[in-house]
Design a protein around this motif. Structure first.
Motif, short mmCIF file in Angstrom:
data_model
loop_
_atom_site.label_atom_id
_atom_site.label_comp_id
_atom_site.label_asym_id
_atom_site.label_seq_id
_atom_site.Cartn_x
_atom_site.Cartn_y
_atom_site.Cartn_z
N LEU A 93 -7.11 -2.67 2.06
CA LEU A 93 -6.21 -4.13 1.79
C LEU A 93 -7.37 -4.72 3.11
CD1 LEU A 93 -3.30 -4.65 1.83
CD2 LEU A 93 -2.73 -3.44 4.62
N ASP A 94 -7.68 -5.63 2.80
CA ASP A 94 -7.72 -6.89 3.18
C ASP A 94 -7.44 -9.00 3.68
OD1 ASP A 94 -10.65 -5.69 2.88
OD2 ASP A 94 -10.40 -5.35 1.19
N PHE A 95 -7.94 -8.66 3.98
CA PHE A 95 -6.77 -10.46 4.56
C PHE A 95 -8.27 -11.56 4.80
CE2 PHE A 95 -4.94 -7.35 5.83
CZ PHE A 95 -3.83 -7.23 5.59
N ALA A 149 -4.16 0.74 -4.50
CA ALA A 149 -4.37 -0.13 -4.40
C ALA A 149 -5.31 -0.80 -4.02
CB ALA A 149 -3.15 -1.06 -4.28
N ARG A 150 -6.12 -2.24 -4.72
CA ARG A 150 -6.70 -2.90 -3.99
C ARG A 150 -5.96 -4.76 -3.41
NH1 ARG A 150 -11.49 -5.19 -6.21
NH2 ARG A 150 -10.17 -4.54 -9.00
N ILE A 151 -5.37 -4.41 -2.37
CA ILE A 151 -4.77 -5.26 -1.76
C ILE A 151 -5.51 -6.70 -0.96
CG2 ILE A 151 -2.67 -5.82 -0.78
CD1 ILE A 151 -2.29 -3.37 -1.89
N THR A 152 -5.51 -8.26 -1.34
CA THR A 152 -6.11 -8.94 -0.82
C THR A 152 -4.48 -10.13 -0.04
OG1 THR A 152 -7.60 -8.76 -1.78
CG2 THR A 152 -7.66 -11.19 -0.64
N ALA A 186 0.42 -1.28 -0.17
CA ALA A 186 0.63 -0.27 -0.27
C ALA A 186 1.09 1.10 0.19
CB ALA A 186 -0.92 0.46 0.85
N ASP A 187 2.03 1.05 0.91
CA ASP A 187 3.25 2.26 0.84
C ASP A 187 3.30 2.86 -0.90
OD1 ASP A 187 2.75 2.77 3.38
OD2 ASP A 187 4.61 1.25 3.40
N GLY A 230 -8.73 -2.42 6.07
CA GLY A 230 -9.10 -1.29 5.85
C GLY A 230 -8.75 -0.17 5.40
N PRO A 231 -9.91 0.49 4.41
CA PRO A 231 -9.24 1.86 3.75
C PRO A 231 -7.24 1.96 4.15
CG PRO A 231 -11.07 2.57 5.20
CD PRO A 231 -10.90 1.38 5.32
N THR A 232 -6.93 2.24 2.42
CA THR A 232 -5.41 3.17 2.28
C THR A 232 -6.11 5.20 2.81
OG1 THR A 232 -5.87 2.66 0.64
CG2 THR A 232 -4.57 0.77 1.73
N PRO A 233 -5.27 5.87 2.96
CA PRO A 233 -5.59 7.21 2.94
C PRO A 233 -5.94 7.81 1.74
CG PRO A 233 -3.92 6.39 4.57
CD PRO A 233 -3.99 5.45 3.88
N ALA A 234 -5.22 6.86 0.50
CA ALA A 234 -4.84 7.56 -0.77
C ALA A 234 -6.61 6.73 -1.80
CB ALA A 234 -3.86 7.01 -1.23
#
Length: 269
Positions: free
Chosen positions: A91-93, A62-65, A56-57, A83-87
């Protein structure tokens, strides 16, 4: 009877989080630009999520799983990082097994950090994962390449001794847990990718009492700790002595060489 799946301990794993994260950072630095914005990213074997956040950095939208099979690791990842990222990314798991996981939609990046050595025959999954990439997408991974190092060799020798061989038969991995770098390069290029494969040996300078034992308690020793339960202390006593001889403590700490294999494969546009 097959050995039980290792029980993972996020707290123990994260005791060496800085040194464990460095190879992921080195891998990530070689990943090229992704084809979509926002990109779709999967992290196979995300563990407690501490390196997944580095994705995410790099790609804030991005939509990251992150996928893992360990409930304990997933609980830690969800609690601390989901959860949601600032931009505007997310981020999901989720529970997911690299032995069977296949992308349900095109991905721009599929990445895996120190996981595939736990997946027998993992190179046989490359075709499915690369097929699941969007044109111009990337598949990247790193795996340990130190199964002949004293830390692993001594563990296997003790597990094969008369005291433990009946209990620990088949529990530990051997050198064939990963392929040679040349074999990974051949596999990836044969699948139509432009591939970059390399090896690096890190010289970790560890601190504390029996730091190599503390390191492997979070990873390679998990099958032994899972299988032996309360009897593990007897195994650990002998293993600790052997590790002290193999990795002597110096005035500045204990040097722990650790070789790893890296691969970055870009699918053709």
């Amino acid at each position: 009877m097959p050995a039980a799946a290792p029980a993972w301990d996020p707290g123990q794993y994260l005791r060496h989080a800085g040194n464990r994260a460095r190879p992921f950072a080195d891998l990530l630095a070689r990943v090229p630009s992704l084809p979509a914005d926002p990109p779709r990213i999967a992290d196979l074997g995300c563990g407690p999520g501490n390196v997944t956040v580095m994705l995410a950095d790099r790609w804030p939208t991005a939509r990251i799983t992150g996928y893992d099979t360990s409930p304990a690791m997933l609980d830690r990842a969800r609690t601390e990082h989901a959860g949601p990222t600032p931009a505007g990314g997310r981020l999901d798991f989720r529970h997911g097994d690299a032995r069977t996981w296949t992308p349900a939609e095109p991905h721009d990046l599929i990445i895996s950090n120190a996981t595939l050595q736990w997946v027998p025959g993992h190179a046989g999954r490359f075709a499915d994962w690369i097929a699941g990439l969007a044109p111009g997408g990337t598949f990247a991974f790193q795996v340990p390449s130190n199964f002949d190092a004293p830390s692993h060799r001594l563990m296997r020798e003790l597990a094969d001794s008369a005291r433990w061989k009946d209990r620990l038969a088949g529990a530990l991995r051997h050198g064939d847990a990963v392929l040679a770098p040349e074999a990974y390069l051949q596999r990836l290029t044969a699948l139509g990718c432009t591939a970059d494969v390399w090896e690096t040996t890190y010289l970790h300078l560890l601190e504390g009492e029996d730091p190599v034992l503390d390191w492997v308690k979070g990873t390679g020793l998990r099958p032994v700790l899972t299988e032996l339960g309360d009897e593990a202390e007897e195994f650990l006593a002998d293993y600790r002595t052997a590790l002290r001889e193999a990795y002597p403590r110096t005035a500045h700490g204990t040097v722990f060489p650790f070789r790893r294999i890296f691969a970055v494969a870009r699918k053709e546009d």
